[in-house]
Design a protein around this motif. Structure first.
Motif, PDB file in Angstrom:
ATOM      1  N   ARG A 203       0.831  -1.204   0.000  1.00 39.17           N
ATOM      2  CA  ARG A 203       0.000   0.000   0.000  1.00 39.17           C
ATOM      3  C   ARG A 203       0.869   1.259   0.000  1.00 39.17           C
ATOM      4  NH1 ARG A 203      -3.129  -3.460  -1.002  1.00 39.17           N
ATOM      5  NH2 ARG A 203      -5.219  -3.778  -0.169  1.00 39.17           N
ATOM      6  N   ASN A 235      -5.106   9.917  -1.144  1.00 38.93           N
ATOM      7  CA  ASN A 235      -5.176   8.835  -0.165  1.00 38.93           C
ATOM      8  C   ASN A 235      -5.495   9.353   1.234  1.00 38.93           C
ATOM      9  OD1 ASN A 235      -4.954   6.070   0.534  1.00 38.93           O
ATOM     10  ND2 ASN A 235      -2.972   6.521   1.458  1.00 38.93           N
ATOM     11  N   GLU A 236      -4.813  10.435   1.638  1.00 35.56           N
ATOM     12  CA  GLU A 236      -5.042  10.969   2.976  1.00 35.56           C
ATOM     13  C   GLU A 236      -6.469  11.486   3.116  1.00 35.56           C
ATOM     14  OE1 GLU A 236      -2.166  13.866   3.991  1.00 35.56           O
ATOM     15  OE2 GLU A 236      -0.457  12.484   3.906  1.00 35.56           O
ATOM     16  N   GLU A 239      -8.725   8.432   3.328  1.00 38.68           N
ATOM     17  CA  GLU A 239      -8.624   7.783   4.632  1.00 38.68           C
ATOM     18  C   GLU A 239      -9.360   8.594   5.704  1.00 38.68           C
ATOM     19  OE1 GLU A 239      -4.362   5.430   4.131  1.00 38.68           O
ATOM     20  OE2 GLU A 239      -4.522   7.188   5.441  1.00 38.68           O
ATOM     21  N   LYS A 240      -9.262   9.916   5.605  1.00 37.46           N
ATOM     22  CA  LYS A 240      -9.967  10.759   6.555  1.00 37.46           C
ATOM     23  C   LYS A 240     -11.477  10.586   6.407  1.00 37.46           C
ATOM     24  CE  LYS A 240     -10.507  15.589   7.976  1.00 37.46           C
ATOM     25  NZ  LYS A 240     -10.114  17.000   7.697  1.00 37.46           N
ATOM     26  N   ARG A 243     -12.515   7.286   7.863  1.00 39.91           N
ATOM     27  CA  ARG A 243     -12.587   7.335   9.327  1.00 39.91           C
ATOM     28  C   ARG A 243     -13.847   8.064   9.779  1.00 39.91           C
ATOM     29  NH1 ARG A 243      -6.932   8.312   8.765  1.00 39.91           N
ATOM     30  NH2 ARG A 243      -7.300  10.562   8.883  1.00 39.91           N
TER      31      ARG A 243
END
Length: 479
Positions: A203, A235-236, A239-240, A243
């Protein structure tokens, strides 16, 4: 071909180059040998025909004057032609006058002359030439010649050997060149595959494939690297969002579970009092008039039973969010028929027509799909109760953008106004008064949650006093 499909790309490229060059060489050699064969056969035919004309011209006088000694001597000159295996002279009556070899058995010569000309028969070149002084004049006899094809076979063997040697030599050269040139294609592709594997395994979207040139593979490498850069940039953020969505879902599940537990607690508290009061009223020592007491008791217990049913429905509804799907292929046709038969108590003595053609199989949890059809069929039976002849149809229509079939349950019941359709799948939402049609208002909400758990969606079309049709999809593979 399945083995070749899984072969490494280097071997595929080398195999394609070698097979292509080999096939081209084989076709070239085959064409050349075929051309030589045809050419040589024509040349051999002309050569033997010319020889026959020479021998016939020299033998005409010997046959005309019946000089067998001269005729035999002329034929003996054929010893210089090692491929002539048999020759003979026929007189005017078609009898063998002289032969070569002189000691040859009679069986190798034709019994009588045949049509003039030369042809290939039985692996030999044979022919007949007329014995005449001048073309068109009186015929004194016929010359027969038979030549083997050993010269042609030797020539073909030589060509075949040369072709095999050429193919082998060309294959070696093609193999060496293919090993050298296939790297220009396979090496960039293998590097791309290794980069993709690193991204998949670790990843790690920061890795990049090395660019090897400005050709199509270079463009592909640039596009791949650009895709990795975009994924890395997003990606960040993704991912946020994941979440946040996970937290929202967990919160929603907690709220749903709390709602179910709270509703069960709040409803059971007065329920205990109602049941206790009913037990007091049923006590033989109570001084209430019998008719009134019994009436109150029946009302209390009826309400208690309805509240208990509501509690069970709420608890079942709250558990749907936590229940894992046990997906498998489900044959819906026997499932629907079995569900319909279990609802016999709701049909009673009514006339109900069920249309159930064969349905395509679904991929889902069989227990939850059974709940879907229990609620939809029970709903259809309930709202067709005013009809003298009720009609219920279970079927499938079309395909939703390639995602799977659209199932439906249709009835000819009382229907409803489509302006109220958005309320239909909510908990506690009812479109008819409880005195008209019983129910908890949880059944269709349960159906909606099950369908959404299967990755599908549900909707309805209806008209007042005409009936309703519930449509739903089940997206395979969604958990």
């Amino acid at each position: 071909m399945a083995f070749f499909r899984d072969t490494p790309i280097r071997r595929k490229l080398m195999t394609m180059i070698l097979v292509t060059s080999g096939v081209v060489l084989l076709l070239t050699c085959t064409t050349f040998i075929g051309y030589e064969l045809l050419t040589y056969r024509g040349a051999a035919l002309r050569q033997v025909a010319t020889l026959g004309e020479i021998i016939a011209a020299e033998s005409t006088g010997a046959v005309a004057f019946e000089n067998q000694l001269d005729a035999t001597e002329i034929l003996s000159a054929l010893k210089a032609e090692r491929h002539i295996v048999a020759a003979c002279l026929y007189d005017q009556k078609g009898r063998v006058f002289s032969r070569y070899p002189a000691d040859a058995p009679d069986g190798i010569f034709p019994v009588a002359p045949q049509a003039d000309g030369y042809r290939f028969e039985g692996g030999h070149l044979v022919g007949f030439t007329p014995l005449v002084q001048v073309k068109g004049s009186e015929r004194f006899g016929t010359l027969y010649l038979s030549s083997d094809m050993e010269a042609m076979y030797e020539r073909m063997r030589l060509y075949a050997g040369l072709a095999v040697a050429a193919i082998l030599f060309a294959s070696v050269v093609a193999y060496a060149l293919s090993r050298m040139f296939q790297r220009q294609i396979s090496h960039p592709i293998l590097e791309l595959a290794q980069t993709a594997r690193a991204v998949s395994d670790r990843r790690d979207y920061s890795v990049r494939a090395r660019r090897h040139g400005d050709d199509e593979l270079g463009v592909l490498t640039d596009a791949f690297n650009h895709m990795l850069a975009q994924i890395q940039d997003q990606n960040e953020v993704l991912e946020k969002r994941v979440r946040e969505r996970t937290a929202e879902l967990e919160s929603a599940n907690d709220e749903l579970e709390a709602f179910g537990s709270s509703a069960a607690h709040d409803l059971r508290t007065p329920l205990r009092a109602i049941i206790g009061f009913a037990d007091v009223l049923l006590d033989p020592r109570a001084k209430l008039p019998a008719a009134n007491a019994e009436r109150y008791i029946r009302m209390i217990r009826s309400g208690s039973a309805q509240m208990s049913e509501l509690i069970d429905a709420l608890l079942a509804f709250s558990r749907l969010g936590r229940q894992a799907l046990a997906r498998q292929t489900v044959d819906l046709t026997p499932l629907c028929r079995e569900v319909y038969e279990t609802l016999e108590g709701e049909r009673g003595e009514r006339r109900v027509e069920l249309r159930l053609p064969p349905l395509p199989p679904a991929h889902g949890d069989p227990a939850l799909l059974r709940v879907v059809f229990v609620n939809l069929l029970s709903n259809a039976l309930k709202y067709t109760r005013p009809r003298e002849a009720a009609s219920i149809e279970i079927g499938v229509t079309g395909d939703e953008d390639g995602k799977g079939p659209i199932y439906f349950v249709r009835d000819n019941g009382v229907g409803f106004d489509m302006r109220d359709a958005d309320k239909l799948f909510g908990v506690f939402q009812r479109l008819h008064h409880v005195h008209e049609f019983e129910g908890t208002g949880v059944g269709l909400a349960t159906v909606r949650r099950i369908v959404e758990r299967h990755g599908g969606r549900i909707w309805v079309t209806a008209r007042p006093d005409t009936g309703a049709t519930f449509f739903f999809t089940l997206a395979a593979g969604v958990s």
